[in-house]
Design a protein around this motif. Structure first.
Motif, PDB file in Angstrom:
ATOM      1  N   ASP A 117     -21.549 -49.196 -40.755  1.00  0.00           N
ATOM      2  CA  ASP A 117     -21.549 -47.903 -40.068  1.00  0.00           C
ATOM      3  C   ASP A 117     -21.077 -48.028 -38.624  1.00  0.00           C
ATOM      4  N   GLY A 118     -20.516 -49.191 -38.293  1.00  0.00           N
ATOM      5  CA  GLY A 118     -19.984 -49.386 -36.948  1.00  0.00           C
ATOM      6  C   GLY A 118     -21.052 -49.693 -35.911  1.00  0.00           C
ATOM      7  N   LYS A 119     -22.250 -50.023 -36.366  1.00  0.00           N
ATOM      8  CA  LYS A 119     -23.342 -50.337 -35.439  1.00  0.00           C
ATOM      9  C   LYS A 119     -23.967 -51.680 -35.794  1.00  0.00           C
ATOM     10  N   GLU A 120     -24.735 -52.215 -34.872  1.00  0.00           N
ATOM     11  CA  GLU A 120     -25.457 -53.457 -35.121  1.00  0.00           C
ATOM     12  C   GLU A 120     -26.397 -53.267 -36.301  1.00  0.00           C
TER      13      GLU A 120
ATOM     14  N   ARG B 215     -29.313 -54.049 -39.404  1.00  0.00           N
ATOM     15  CA  ARG B 215     -30.724 -54.423 -39.442  1.00  0.00           C
ATOM     16  C   ARG B 215     -30.928 -55.902 -39.729  1.00  0.00           C
TER      17      ARG B 215
ATOM     18  N   LYS C  90     -30.143 -57.905 -36.602  1.00  0.00           N
ATOM     19  CA  LYS C  90     -31.241 -57.828 -35.635  1.00  0.00           C
ATOM     20  C   LYS C  90     -32.389 -58.736 -36.049  1.00  0.00           C
TER      21      LYS C  90
ATOM     22  N   PRO D 233     -23.028 -59.162 -33.233  1.00  0.00           N
ATOM     23  CA  PRO D 233     -22.412 -58.258 -34.220  1.00  0.00           C
ATOM     24  C   PRO D 233     -20.907 -58.096 -34.044  1.00  0.00           C
TER      25      PRO D 233
ATOM     26  N   GLU E 135     -22.423 -55.705 -43.010  1.00  0.00           N
ATOM     27  CA  GLU E 135     -22.610 -56.267 -41.671  1.00  0.00           C
ATOM     28  C   GLU E 135     -21.756 -57.515 -41.524  1.00  0.00           C
TER      29      GLU E 135
ATOM     30  N   VAL F 264     -18.436 -55.127 -35.173  1.00  0.00           N
ATOM     31  CA  VAL F 264     -18.511 -53.780 -35.742  1.00  0.00           C
ATOM     32  C   VAL F 264     -17.151 -53.245 -36.185  1.00  0.00           C
ATOM     33  N   GLN F 265     -16.068 -53.983 -35.876  1.00  0.00           N
ATOM     34  CA  GLN F 265     -14.749 -53.536 -36.324  1.00  0.00           C
ATOM     35  C   GLN F 265     -13.820 -54.732 -36.449  1.00  0.00           C
TER      36      GLN F 265
END
Length: 215
Positions: free
Chosen positions: A184-187, A189, A192, A173, A161, A175-176
């Motif tokens: 994994d390219g997502k916000e 845990r 959050k 976030p 992350e 993500v790239q």
């Protein structure tokens, strides 16, 4: 606003935007100084044409001067915008430093929260608070460690992350990075959880330190 006088050491540049007599190393230092100390941006269209400059009046004046200064030997072509972004992200030793007006942090694949040392960058109050609040995730076993360290670009890009931390975005976030997808390219845990902690912390503060803002 425009830059009308420029000095290198104690020597005045008779044409403030003429770098033809400057040593490339001096120009590099000027570029780094401007990139590290401005939140403005320079966009150079791929198809060519005039650079688009954003920021406060002072930043626009300094960046416009820098673009003219560099045009003598760099021919721009996107080099200044790339340089600005890279220099803003890295310190003079090539380690990850910060984002524009924001600190940066990473979560490793081993569940360790890492943040660049504050010795060469802004020690943001939001970043400091996040480090303190992250102790709660450590005690719950969601994190295995929290530490400040020199972070290489390779470490940053291979992290699970990545996040930007600042008073305006709280915890945001990333993500790239360039062509590299972060995690994994997502916000994530942890991000959050940190965002929720900082929001809860703000909302739980006593009325003496909170000012209601009507919308």
């Amino acid at each position: 606003m425009t830059v009308v006088e420029a000095y290198v050491g104690r020597n005045k540049l008779h044409q403030p935007d003429d770098s033809s007599n400057l040593n490339p190393e001096v120009l590099s230092l000027i570029n780094e100084g401007i990139a590290q100390n401005t939140t403005g941006n320079v966009f150079v269209p791929k198809e060519g044409g005039e650079a688009e400059i954003s920021g406060s009046p002072t930043e626009k004046a300094i960046l416009s001067w820098a673009v003219k200064l560099n045009s003598y030997i760099l021919h721009l072509g996107g080099l200044w915008s790339t340089y600005t972004l890279e220099r803003r992200a890295l310190d003079h030793e090539g380690f990850v430093a910060k984002g524009p007006n924001m600190n940066v942090a990473f979560v490793t694949k081993e569940k360790e929260l890492i943040m660049p040392h504050f010795d060469k960058i802004l020690s943001g109050c939001t970043a400091k608070r996040v480090l303190t609040l992250a102790e709660k995730l450590l005690s719950k076993g969601k994190l295995r460690g929290i530490r400040m360290k020199h972070v290489t670009v390779e470490e940053g890009k291979s992290s699970a992350e990545m996040m930007l931390i600042g008073s305006g975005v709280l915890v945001c976030p990333v993500v790239q990075w360039d062509e590299q997808v972060i995690g994994d390219g997502k916000e994530g845990r942890i991000l959050k959880a940190l965002f929720n902690l900082i929001v809860e912390d703000m909302e739980s503060a006593p009325p003496t330190v909170r000012i209601p803002v009507p919308y």
